[in-house]
Design a protein around this motif. Structure first.
Motif, PDB file in Angstrom:
ATOM      1  N   GLY A   1       1.394  90.774  34.437  1.00  0.00           N
ATOM      2  CA  GLY A   1       0.987  89.376  34.515  1.00  0.00           C
ATOM      3  C   GLY A   1      -0.303  89.177  35.282  1.00  0.00           C
ATOM      4  N   ARG A   2      -0.886  88.005  35.134  1.00  0.00           N
ATOM      5  CA  ARG A   2      -2.102  87.613  35.827  1.00  0.00           C
ATOM      6  C   ARG A   2      -1.950  86.181  36.320  1.00  0.00           C
ATOM      7  N   THR A   3      -2.670  85.853  37.377  1.00  0.00           N
ATOM      8  CA  THR A   3      -2.676  84.493  37.896  1.00  0.00           C
ATOM      9  C   THR A   3      -4.054  83.899  37.636  1.00  0.00           C
ATOM     10  N   GLY A   4      -4.230  83.339  36.450  1.00  0.00           N
ATOM     11  CA  GLY A   4      -5.544  82.819  36.071  1.00  0.00           C
ATOM     12  C   GLY A   4      -6.577  83.928  36.094  1.00  0.00           C
TER      13      GLY A   4
ATOM     14  N   ILE B   1       3.657  86.669  41.595  1.00  0.00           N
ATOM     15  CA  ILE B   1       4.495  87.031  42.744  1.00  0.00           C
ATOM     16  C   ILE B   1       3.665  87.624  43.869  1.00  0.00           C
ATOM     17  N   VAL B   2       2.646  88.414  43.528  1.00  0.00           N
ATOM     18  CA  VAL B   2       1.787  89.013  44.556  1.00  0.00           C
ATOM     19  C   VAL B   2       0.945  87.935  45.228  1.00  0.00           C
ATOM     20  N   VAL B   3       0.433  87.010  44.440  1.00  0.00           N
ATOM     21  CA  VAL B   3      -0.357  85.908  44.993  1.00  0.00           C
ATOM     22  C   VAL B   3       0.504  85.049  45.914  1.00  0.00           C
ATOM     23  N   VAL B   4       1.743  84.789  45.502  1.00  0.00           N
ATOM     24  CA  VAL B   4       2.668  84.006  46.332  1.00  0.00           C
ATOM     25  C   VAL B   4       2.918  84.722  47.656  1.00  0.00           C
TER      26      VAL B   4
END
Length: 313
Positions: free
Chosen positions: A151-154, A161-164
């Motif tokens: 997955g990617r966050t934008g 989950i890593v960004v969170v």
């Protein structure tokens, strides 16, 4: 900066370089992202353990809360409740349980180890009664995508989950160092009697700290539901030893009153790297536990014995 912090953060890149040398493909981008995803579950669950240790306690109900949140997420979403509402309900229930444990520890003047251990048994029993041993249900596809290493966050090349986890790390460290709650937390952990005399609302601090611990455990349980795609009341069991280990390996003493989640962040990365390294070399789970225990002993010896903060004033 203390010696324990320097050692913990220095060992993270050293172990990573050793792993790259000994395990082909360990340093590849997919491998790094997968390692961070695995570390995120432990890191989020360890937030609450760090805060309760800073308070001078410990939270043994974290695995049960993770299992409770995992099961409730799958069951309630499968029953047709909108997922955002499910998340709010699960976190609210978990935080209420955590706050109750914190309050009972002060009202009964009992060590939180005993209170949270009792809470753990009651939670797991309640889950079994509620589900009647059946954990049927489902989770939304976007939750599974949020915890997928692909997955990617934008534009950010990491799954949500890593960004969170990174965002929660910054928030928790800021609260520890900059907020009134953080000052109350350290004051209570350093000397509860003195904190009371300084008009610190000690019982409220204990309730809030254990509520936050349960809330973070609930977030980990919700995310684990997306990782597995199903429910398991025992999914949190490995996190009892691992959260305590992350706190200790990071260099936060179990005496309370000193340390930070910034240290636990390093401990989480170190434990995840070590576990992945041993798996890559083909060692069994028993050997992994032995090696982790050895790492804790070596680091404690290297850090040295720190006296409680009240004896340093």
């Amino acid at each position: 900066m203390s010696k324990s912090v320097l050692v913990a953060y220095a060992m993270v890149p050293l172990l990573f370089i050793l792993s790259m040398v000994m395990i082909p493909g360990f340093g590849s981008w997919p491998s790094i992202v997968s390692l961070l995803v695995i570390a995120s579950f432990l890191g989020i669950a360890s937030i609450g353990q760090t805060l309760t240790v800073l308070l001078g306690g410990i939270d043994l109900s974290i695995p049960a809360i993770i299992g409770l949140a995992n099961v409730l997420t799958v069951r309630w979403y499968g029953a047709g409740i909108p997922f955002p509402l499910v998340v709010l309900m699960v976190i609210a229930v978990s935080m209420a349980i955590g706050a109750t444990s914190g309050i009972l520890s002060r009202v009964l003047n009992a060590h939180p180890l005993l209170v949270t251990l009792a809470a753990s048994f009651m939670i797991l029993g309640a889950v079994l009664v509620y589900t009647e041993g059946q954990t049927i249900g489902t989770v939304p596809d976007y939750l599974m995508a949020a915890v997928s290493p692909a997955g990617r966050t934008g534009p950010i090349p990491f799954p949500p989950i890593v960004v969170v986890w990174f965002a929660l790390t910054l928030l928790v460290v800021a609260i520890e160092q900059r907020s009134l709650l953080g000052r109350y937390l350290f004051a209570t952990g350093a000397n509860e009697r003195s904190a009371r005399l300084a008009l610190v609302p000690v019982t409220l601090v204990w309730a809030a700290t254990f509520a936050v611990s349960a809330g973070c455990a609930a977030i980990a349980g919700i995310l684990l539901a997306g990782f597995s795609g199903g429910a398991d009341a025992n999914v949190g069991q490995p996190y009892l030893f691992q959260t305590v280990a992350a706190v200790v390996v990071g260099g936060t003493a179990l005496l309370g009153g000193s340390g930070s989640y910034g240290r636990t962040f390093a401990g989480t990365l170190l434990i995840t790297e070590l576990t992945t390294f041993l798996i890559g070399l083909g060692f069994s789970e028993r050997i992994q536990q032995m090696m982790l225990g050895l790492l804790i002993i070596l680091l404690v010896a290297l850090y040295g014995r720190e006296s409680h903060v009240r004896s340093q004033i």
